[in-house]
Design a protein around this motif. Sequence first.
Motif, PDB file in Angstrom:
ATOM      1  N   LEU A 114       0.829  -1.211   0.000  1.00  0.00           N
ATOM      2  CA  LEU A 114       0.000   0.000   0.000  1.00  0.00           C
ATOM      3  C   LEU A 114       0.868   1.268   0.000  1.00  0.00           C
ATOM      4  N   ALA A 115       2.004   1.168   0.682  1.00  0.00           N
ATOM      5  CA  ALA A 115       2.889   2.335   0.764  1.00  0.00           C
ATOM      6  C   ALA A 115       3.396   2.739  -0.626  1.00  0.00           C
ATOM      7  N   GLN A 116       3.467   1.771  -1.541  1.00  0.00           N
ATOM      8  CA  GLN A 116       3.992   2.084  -2.882  1.00  0.00           C
ATOM      9  C   GLN A 116       2.888   2.326  -3.904  1.00  0.00           C
ATOM     10  N   GLN A 117       1.650   2.254  -3.459  1.00  0.00           N
ATOM     11  CA  GLN A 117       0.536   2.311  -4.411  1.00  0.00           C
ATOM     12  C   GLN A 117       0.141   3.712  -4.830  1.00  0.00           C
ATOM     13  N   GLN A 118      -0.101   3.895  -6.122  1.00  0.00           N
ATOM     14  CA  GLN A 118      -0.627   5.178  -6.616  1.00  0.00           C
ATOM     15  C   GLN A 118      -2.154   5.087  -6.697  1.00  0.00           C
ATOM     16  N   GLU A 119      -2.616   3.906  -7.114  1.00  0.00           N
ATOM     17  CA  GLU A 119      -4.059   3.763  -7.353  1.00  0.00           C
ATOM     18  C   GLU A 119      -4.812   3.493  -6.039  1.00  0.00           C
ATOM     19  N   GLU A 120      -6.073   3.896  -6.057  1.00  0.00           N
ATOM     20  CA  GLU A 120      -6.925   3.599  -4.905  1.00  0.00           C
ATOM     21  C   GLU A 120      -7.248   2.102  -4.913  1.00  0.00           C
ATOM     22  N   ILE A 121      -7.273   1.482  -3.731  1.00  0.00           N
ATOM     23  CA  ILE A 121      -7.620   0.053  -3.664  1.00  0.00           C
ATOM     24  C   ILE A 121      -9.140  -0.050  -3.483  1.00  0.00           C
ATOM     25  N   ALA A 122      -9.790  -0.660  -4.457  1.00  0.00           N
ATOM     26  CA  ALA A 122     -11.257  -0.760  -4.402  1.00  0.00           C
ATOM     27  C   ALA A 122     -11.679  -1.793  -3.360  1.00  0.00           C
ATOM     28  N   CYS A 123     -10.970  -2.896  -3.290  1.00  0.00           N
ATOM     29  CA  CYS A 123     -11.282  -3.927  -2.286  1.00  0.00           C
ATOM     30  C   CYS A 123     -10.235  -5.022  -2.319  1.00  0.00           C
ATOM     31  N   VAL A 124     -10.292  -5.863  -1.284  1.00  0.00           N
ATOM     32  CA  VAL A 124      -9.466  -7.076  -1.235  1.00  0.00           C
ATOM     33  C   VAL A 124     -10.439  -8.245  -1.361  1.00  0.00           C
ATOM     34  N   ILE A 125     -10.216  -9.094  -2.358  1.00  0.00           N
ATOM     35  CA  ILE A 125     -11.089 -10.267  -2.541  1.00  0.00           C
ATOM     36  C   ILE A 125     -10.273 -11.506  -2.180  1.00  0.00           C
ATOM     37  N   TYR A 126     -10.725 -12.226  -1.158  1.00  0.00           N
ATOM     38  CA  TYR A 126      -9.940 -13.398  -0.758  1.00  0.00           C
ATOM     39  C   TYR A 126     -10.776 -14.667  -0.816  1.00  0.00           C
ATOM     40  N   ASP A 127     -10.114 -15.745  -1.226  1.00  0.00           N
ATOM     41  CA  ASP A 127     -10.752 -17.056  -1.233  1.00  0.00           C
ATOM     42  C   ASP A 127     -11.250 -17.352   0.183  1.00  0.00           C
ATOM     43  N   GLU A 128     -12.423 -17.946   0.285  1.00  0.00           N
ATOM     44  CA  GLU A 128     -12.999 -18.180   1.624  1.00  0.00           C
ATOM     45  C   GLU A 128     -12.088 -19.035   2.511  1.00  0.00           C
ATOM     46  N   PHE A 129     -11.197 -19.830   1.874  1.00  0.00           N
ATOM     47  CA  PHE A 129     -10.299 -20.667   2.674  1.00  0.00           C
ATOM     48  C   PHE A 129      -8.976 -19.959   2.997  1.00  0.00           C
ATOM     49  N   MET A 130      -8.791 -18.755   2.483  1.00  0.00           N
ATOM     50  CA  MET A 130      -7.597 -17.963   2.825  1.00  0.00           C
ATOM     51  C   MET A 130      -8.035 -16.857   3.789  1.00  0.00           C
ATOM     52  N   TYR A 131      -8.661 -17.292   4.875  1.00  0.00           N
ATOM     53  CA  TYR A 131      -9.327 -16.333   5.767  1.00  0.00           C
ATOM     54  C   TYR A 131      -8.343 -15.464   6.545  1.00  0.00           C
ATOM     55  N   PHE A 132      -7.053 -15.809   6.483  1.00  0.00           N
ATOM     56  CA  PHE A 132      -6.063 -14.955   7.150  1.00  0.00           C
ATOM     57  C   PHE A 132      -6.080 -13.534   6.586  1.00  0.00           C
ATOM     58  N   ALA A 133      -6.536 -13.392   5.339  1.00  0.00           N
ATOM     59  CA  ALA A 133      -6.462 -12.090   4.672  1.00  0.00           C
ATOM     60  C   ALA A 133      -7.387 -11.052   5.308  1.00  0.00           C
ATOM     61  N   GLU A 134      -8.421 -11.526   5.992  1.00  0.00           N
ATOM     62  CA  GLU A 134      -9.422 -10.599   6.529  1.00  0.00           C
ATOM     63  C   GLU A 134      -8.793  -9.633   7.545  1.00  0.00           C
ATOM     64  N   ALA A 135      -7.967 -10.160   8.429  1.00  0.00           N
ATOM     65  CA  ALA A 135      -7.385  -9.329   9.495  1.00  0.00           C
ATOM     66  C   ALA A 135      -6.510  -8.225   8.904  1.00  0.00           C
ATOM     67  N   ALA A 136      -5.725  -8.563   7.876  1.00  0.00           N
ATOM     68  CA  ALA A 136      -4.825  -7.566   7.276  1.00  0.00           C
ATOM     69  C   ALA A 136      -5.631  -6.465   6.589  1.00  0.00           C
ATOM     70  N   ALA A 137      -6.643  -6.873   5.821  1.00  0.00           N
ATOM     71  CA  ALA A 137      -7.450  -5.877   5.107  1.00  0.00           C
ATOM     72  C   ALA A 137      -8.176  -4.977   6.105  1.00  0.00           C
ATOM     73  N   LYS A 138      -8.580  -5.579   7.231  1.00  0.00           N
ATOM     74  CA  LYS A 138      -9.270  -4.803   8.272  1.00  0.00           C
ATOM     75  C   LYS A 138      -8.312  -3.758   8.863  1.00  0.00           C
ATOM     76  N   GLU A 139      -7.089  -4.194   9.121  1.00  0.00           N
ATOM     77  CA  GLU A 139      -6.110  -3.271   9.710  1.00  0.00           C
ATOM     78  C   GLU A 139      -5.930  -2.025   8.836  1.00  0.00           C
TER      79      GLU A 139
END
Length: 449
Positions: free
Chosen positions: A100-125
């Motif tokens: 995110l620190a290197q991103q120019q574009e706005e992030i519309a969303c994070v889409i994660y496979d339901e079995f890769m549920y670890f991603a939820e905490a990071a996107a929430k942060e």
Amino acid sequence: MEEKQERRKRIVLIPAPAQGHISPMMQLARALHLKGFSITVAQTKFNYLNPSKDLADFQFITIPESLPASDLKDLGPVWFLIKINKECEVSFKKCLGQFLAQQQEEIACVIYDEFMYFAEAAAKEFKLPKVIFSTENATAFACRSAMCKLYAKDGLAPLKEGCRSEEELVPELHPIRYKDLPTSAFAPVEASVEVFKNSCEKGTASSMIINTVRCLEISSLERLQQELKIPIYPVGPLHMVSSAPSTSLLEENESCIDWLDKQKPSSVIYISLGSFTLMETKEVLEMAFGLVSSNQYFLWAIRPGSIVGSELSNEELFSTIEIPDRGYIVKWAPQKQVLAHPAIRAFWSHCGWNSTLESMGEGIPMICRPFTTDQKVNARYVECVWRVGVHVEGELERGVVERAVRRLMVDQEGEEMKIRALSLKEKLRASVLPGGSSHKSLNDFIKTL
Ligand code: UDP
């Protein structure tokens, strides 16, 4: 021209490391890219996706982890999912922060496979909108959720093999029987329940995209909506939505298409059991004898490593059986092309959800031989709800194989299934065209971004 976004936004996708999960996630990525979004795929070393090939439009970032490369194979899918979710929870936060620190574009969303549920905490942060992506169907979700509830209430008892009568139905899940619940062939019920509990938790996700079609399972979708209480977008079959980039993990043997070109229309049965189903040597041989004595033409994909405890090549394996010219064996087929070929009449399948959708999308009736988890749910629906196949249960011996093949390829019953399958194909095609339910769902989802 369909509406495209005015300012370019980026979507971050996190696929699960399995063929049946990567392909639909990349099909979704392609569909979103066509709508004007930039795509970043965050993956671990277990995904094997080669960014240089057809996926050149996408950016890839690596989630650091220090799991042994052999873990996926050694642990099996369930234990592996438990481990990788624990391993990546912290490292993905760091990885996403740097990205995110290197991103120019706005992030519309994070889409994660339901079995890769670890991603939820990071996107929430990082306060990013979170979207769950289910590569299975709504009925499978309902079954996973029911399994967790049964386990929480009565422990292992209701889920143990053999503790219910063969045909006993799970309340409120008609026509699913206890034995169709998505227990895993690779791990004990407790481990599956741990994964399912997490995958059925929406956490702070704002919506779910699911690779299914409204007309296939309206009541399960309504049930899912009630349970999760967030918008559900059924956008499938995704392989019919976007011409997907090639995400095959194994090399496709194109020679089988030349072989099919030489066969009569509607004369061949295709056999494939997906990317991780296993068979005993005895079952493979019974299958071969049954196919040969059915007197039908067949194309069989036998994946290397798919036969338990056997390192034999396909040639060595079949040295004791004479495979007639009616049969053609490959290690891995270009399955979507095969199913679309006019020579194919039926599909002997393990009923992975992608294979099931690919088959129904081409109007091909199925012989269902599920092996694990949601495949059992799908097989039950193919036979009893959509009525475009037969479910072969019990011991697999040559007479059973021969009868099942002839039921679909020769008997009147097979003819009727073919007619229903063709009608279903038309419904699925219509759903992804303008005015169709999946087409609308995808556009509705995009409007939220
Ligand atoms: N597949 C393929 N060639 C083969 C066997 C399978 O391309 O010989 C593809 C198939 O088209 C499908 C995927 O592998 O997209 C398997 O996914 P599915 O959900 O059916 O089963 P899984 O492998 O996850 O059990």
